[in-house]
Motif scaffolding. Structure first.
Motif, short mmCIF file in Angstrom:
data_model
loop_
_atom_site.label_atom_id
_atom_site.label_comp_id
_atom_site.label_asym_id
_atom_site.label_seq_id
_atom_site.Cartn_x
_atom_site.Cartn_y
_atom_site.Cartn_z
N THR A 152 0.84 -1.07 0.27
CA THR A 152 0.00 -0.20 -0.06
C THR A 152 1.20 1.43 0.24
OG1 THR A 152 -1.62 -1.14 0.90
CG2 THR A 152 -1.73 1.21 1.29
N VAL A 153 2.45 0.94 0.75
CA VAL A 153 2.93 2.65 0.84
C VAL A 153 3.17 2.81 -0.57
CG1 VAL A 153 4.67 3.25 1.76
CG2 VAL A 153 3.51 2.13 3.83
N VAL A 154 3.99 1.55 -1.45
CA VAL A 154 4.19 1.81 -2.52
C VAL A 154 3.84 2.17 -3.32
CG1 VAL A 154 5.36 0.58 -4.43
CG2 VAL A 154 6.55 0.29 -1.86
N LEU A 155 2.66 1.61 -3.67
CA LEU A 155 1.50 1.86 -4.44
C LEU A 155 0.71 3.38 -4.08
CD1 LEU A 155 -0.77 -1.18 -4.53
CD2 LEU A 155 0.50 0.06 -6.23
N SER A 156 0.68 4.08 -2.77
CA SER A 156 0.10 5.40 -2.89
C SER A 156 1.26 6.37 -3.33
CB SER A 156 0.05 5.16 -1.38
OG SER A 156 -1.26 4.96 -0.94
N ARG A 157 2.70 6.30 -2.50
CA ARG A 157 3.96 6.67 -3.37
C ARG A 157 4.11 6.85 -4.83
NH1 ARG A 157 9.04 5.89 -1.15
NH2 ARG A 157 9.84 6.85 -1.32
N LEU A 158 3.45 5.65 -5.36
CA LEU A 158 3.40 5.87 -6.49
C LEU A 158 2.61 7.09 -7.66
CD1 LEU A 158 5.16 5.33 -9.21
CD2 LEU A 158 3.74 2.71 -9.38
N GLN A 159 1.37 6.68 -6.95
CA GLN A 159 -0.41 7.47 -7.18
C GLN A 159 -0.01 8.46 -7.20
OE1 GLN A 159 -4.30 5.82 -6.32
NE2 GLN A 159 -4.41 7.46 -5.68
N PHE A 160 0.64 9.17 -5.60
CA PHE A 160 0.52 10.71 -5.53
C PHE A 160 1.73 11.05 -6.64
CE2 PHE A 160 1.74 14.15 -3.65
CZ PHE A 160 0.70 14.99 -3.20
N GLN A 206 10.34 14.10 11.52
CA GLN A 206 8.93 14.39 13.09
C GLN A 206 8.29 12.39 11.56
OE1 GLN A 206 8.12 16.18 15.21
NE2 GLN A 206 9.98 17.35 14.86
N ILE A 207 7.18 12.49 10.59
CA ILE A 207 6.28 11.37 11.35
C ILE A 207 7.17 10.71 9.41
CG2 ILE A 207 3.97 11.37 9.65
CD1 ILE A 207 3.41 13.86 10.72
N ARG A 208 6.93 9.69 9.43
CA ARG A 208 7.65 8.60 8.52
C ARG A 208 6.63 8.41 7.71
NH1 ARG A 208 12.10 5.31 9.02
NH2 ARG A 208 13.64 6.36 11.31
N THR A 209 6.95 7.93 6.11
CA THR A 209 6.22 7.68 5.10
C THR A 209 5.51 6.80 5.89
OG1 THR A 209 7.55 9.41 2.90
CG2 THR A 209 5.59 7.19 3.33
N VAL A 210 5.90 5.54 5.77
CA VAL A 210 5.02 4.12 5.99
C VAL A 210 3.86 4.59 6.83
CG1 VAL A 210 6.92 2.78 5.16
CG2 VAL A 210 6.77 3.99 8.18
N ASP A 211 4.50 5.65 8.46
CA ASP A 211 3.37 5.64 9.46
C ASP A 211 2.55 6.52 9.04
OD1 ASP A 211 4.46 4.30 11.06
OD2 ASP A 211 5.85 5.63 11.30
N ALA A 212 1.68 7.55 7.50
CA ALA A 212 1.72 8.00 7.16
C ALA A 212 -0.15 8.08 6.31
CB ALA A 212 2.47 9.60 6.76
N VAL A 213 0.76 6.97 6.01
CA VAL A 213 0.00 6.36 4.92
C VAL A 213 -1.41 5.42 5.58
CG1 VAL A 213 -0.14 3.85 4.26
CG2 VAL A 213 -0.55 4.92 2.65
N SER A 214 -2.43 5.75 4.22
CA SER A 214 -4.10 5.24 4.33
C SER A 214 -4.00 3.70 5.18
CB SER A 214 -5.38 5.55 4.38
OG SER A 214 -4.89 7.26 3.80
N ASN A 215 -4.39 3.63 5.92
CA ASN A 215 -5.38 1.67 5.64
C ASN A 215 -5.84 1.04 5.29
OD1 ASN A 215 -4.65 -0.94 7.03
ND2 ASN A 215 -6.09 -0.29 8.99
N ILE A 216 -5.66 0.59 3.88
CA ILE A 216 -5.94 0.25 2.74
C ILE A 216 -5.62 -0.56 2.10
CG2 ILE A 216 -8.16 2.06 2.63
CD1 ILE A 216 -6.31 3.68 0.22
N PRO A 217 -6.71 -1.14 1.25
CA PRO A 217 -6.15 -2.62 0.58
C PRO A 217 -5.31 -1.51 -0.36
CG PRO A 217 -8.15 -2.68 1.36
CD PRO A 217 -8.81 -1.53 1.40
N ALA A 218 -4.23 -2.68 -0.75
CA ALA A 218 -3.03 -2.14 -2.18
C ALA A 218 -4.01 -1.90 -2.95
CB ALA A 218 -2.05 -3.20 -1.86
N SER A 219 -4.81 -3.56 -2.93
CA SER A 219 -5.71 -3.91 -4.77
C SER A 219 -6.85 -2.39 -4.38
CB SER A 219 -6.79 -4.77 -4.11
OG SER A 219 -7.33 -4.72 -3.14
N ASN A 220 -7.08 -2.02 -3.69
CA ASN A 220 -7.39 -0.50 -3.89
C ASN A 220 -6.99 0.42 -4.61
OD1 ASN A 220 -9.43 -2.14 -2.87
ND2 ASN A 220 -9.98 -0.43 -1.25
N VAL A 221 -5.97 0.91 -4.10
CA VAL A 221 -4.69 1.98 -4.05
C VAL A 221 -4.50 1.95 -5.64
CG1 VAL A 221 -2.40 3.49 -3.77
CG2 VAL A 221 -3.61 2.04 -2.06
#
Length: 480
Positions: free
Chosen positions: A7-15, A402-417
């Protein structure tokens, strides 16, 4: 392909995809807005119809970019709620306010007066129309201020503290005017203006090279040159100041930008890495070309730096930026384009002073015109490269330290992203193709010299029939 389930990698890639695509459009509107202010001001001052037709022609490209910028900017901001909910919850009382200021103060100002700028030529007093154009340009650049203020705060958070994982603002002005803000805003302002100048110059050079309205577009090229004389060197200097700030506030990013693995002690002359191949696994550069003793001059105009240049080995692998090759070469691409622009500007000015850019001679300067056409897309590449350095180099932090990227992402399934990423990519591809189609059609058709000039009654402040015009004031080319 493990990243498809991350989810983290895909969210970063989408943004990254949405941000990189969105950035293409406001880059031109913020700079071109200033150009429109200039040519309309020249029209009011000189009453030369050429400047009026320049304002009408370039405003078509402005509107096209504005429309796609809006369509792509809104989904990008929605991601703070969909993909980065943890980040929004932690910093929303400040970060959300800044994005709200951008929408309510800047975007709404630009949108409100855009209709007058585009459709009000025969309907409002010329001074009122000029005020509308100024406010459109001001609104576009005010957006840059708020966006850069928000992003700069993520780079150097200030004006409050984190309490139980949430940022509590104690001083809004200190948070807005954080250490990175001023140079970041100026660097982006001159970057968008420089990009717009070379796009306008490149399109003008294409017309001249094809012997279409050469006298008309030589005026545009000279206006661009007159502004670029100040903008090109200023952008290089402000870029230097931004690099100096990274040296003092984000040492891990500087180490990534320079592929510097070992720490260089204070008071020691440091070499500058011109080209290298960073190897993150071996924690070294497989090969490298260095310029002796140059790093100190680049950062602070000194041979020996007062503070150490920390190497990447000072941080654990999980605490340092990755994708070093991307950061390293994006930085150098940005620098190379900046100096190419300055060099092209200098050569063009010298040709201007020699009389080679007159309407009679300019069509003979083929090599120079080709160079301007080549330069037209380079500003986009430089801006995108700068944002890659700025944001990828900040990792592994969303808010630096202050805030790591892994802690900033939403708790959603990777398939949704993944689904939304593919959807955005498809829609943005269609928008890009549409922009190329309509933009190329505007350019192929060229300026419309049959548009009526504002009538004498309108110039006097009287609302009049849009069909009325002054029939005998036409550009010189159309009279020949």
């Amino acid at each position: 392909m493990e990243f498809l389930s991350d989810t983290v990698v895909l969210s970063r890639l989408q943004f990254a995809v949405t941000a990189i695509f969105h950035m293409l459009w406001p880059v031109l509107t913020t700079g071109m807005g200033i150009y429109l202010v200039i040519v309309e001001g020249l029209w009011l001052k000189t009453h030369n119809p050429d400047y009026y037709y320049h304002a009408r022609f370039w405003s078509k490209l402005y509107v096209l970019n504005f429309g796609i910028g809006v369509a792509t900017g809104v989904p990008m901001e929605f991601q703070f709620g969909t993909n980065w909910a943890s980040f929004s919850e932690a910093v929303g009382n400040f970060f959300g306010s800044i994005l709200g200021f951008e929408a309510s103060m800047a975007f709404m100002l630009e949108a409100a007066f855009l209709g007058i700028m585009v459709f009000g030529w025969q309907r409002v007093n010329p001074i009122m129309h000029y005020v509308a154009t100024i406010l459109v340009a001001f609104g576009a650049n005010l957006s840059t201020f708020w966006i850069l203020a928000a992003n700069s705060w993520m780079q150097t958070p200030a004006g409050g503290e984190f309490v139980d994982g949430k940022f509590i603002v104690s001083d809004y002005f200190q948070a807005i005017f954080n250490p990175f803000m001023m140079n970041s805003v100026l660097h982006m302002f001159f970057g968008t203006l420089e990009t717009s100048l070379f796009v306008i110059g490149g399109i003008s050079a294409w017309y001249i090279l094809n012997k279409r309205h050469s006298a008309f577009f030589s005026k545009a090229l000279k206006i661009v040159l007159a502004v670029a004389i100040a903008v090109a060197p200023l952008q290089i200097y402000i870029g230097h100041l931004s690099g100096e700030q990274v040296y003092h506030h984000q040492p891990s990013k500087l180490a990534a930008m320079e592929a510097q693995w070992e720490t260089i002690p204070a008071g020691v002359a440091a070499d500058w890495s011109l080209l290298a191949f960073p190897n993150e696994t071996a924690e070294q550069n497989d090969w490298e070309i260095k310029v002796p003793n140059a790093l100190g001059y680049i950062l602070e105009f000194k041979k020996e730096l007062p503070e150490p240049v920390l190497g990447l080995k000072e941080w654990k692998p999980e605490d340092r930026p990755h994708l070093l090759g991307l950061i390293y070469y994006s930085f150098r691409i940005m620098i190379a384009i900046g100096f190419f622009f300055a060099g092209l500007m200098l050569v063009s000015v010298l040709q201007w002073l020699r009389g080679k850019l007159s309407p009679e001679n300019i069509t003979q300067q083929r090599w120079l015109l080709v160079a301007w056409i080549f330069a037209a897309p380079l500003g986009y590449i430089a801006v995108e490269s700068g944002w890659i350095v700025r944001c990828v180099g900040r990792q592994p932090w969303t808010v630096y330290g202050q805030i790591r990227t892994v802690d900033a992402v939403s708790n959603i399934p990777a398939s949704n992203v993944l689904t939304s990423l593919l959807s955005f990519s498809g829609v943005y591809t269609l928008l890009f193709c549409a922009a190329l189609f309509f933009g190329s059609r505007i350019i192929r058709r060229g300026p419309n010299f049959n548009l009526p000039l504002p009538s004498s009654e309108t110039q006097a402040g009287v609302n009049t029939d849009p069909g009325q015009f002054i029939p005998d004031e036409r550009p010189l080319e159309t009279q020949q």
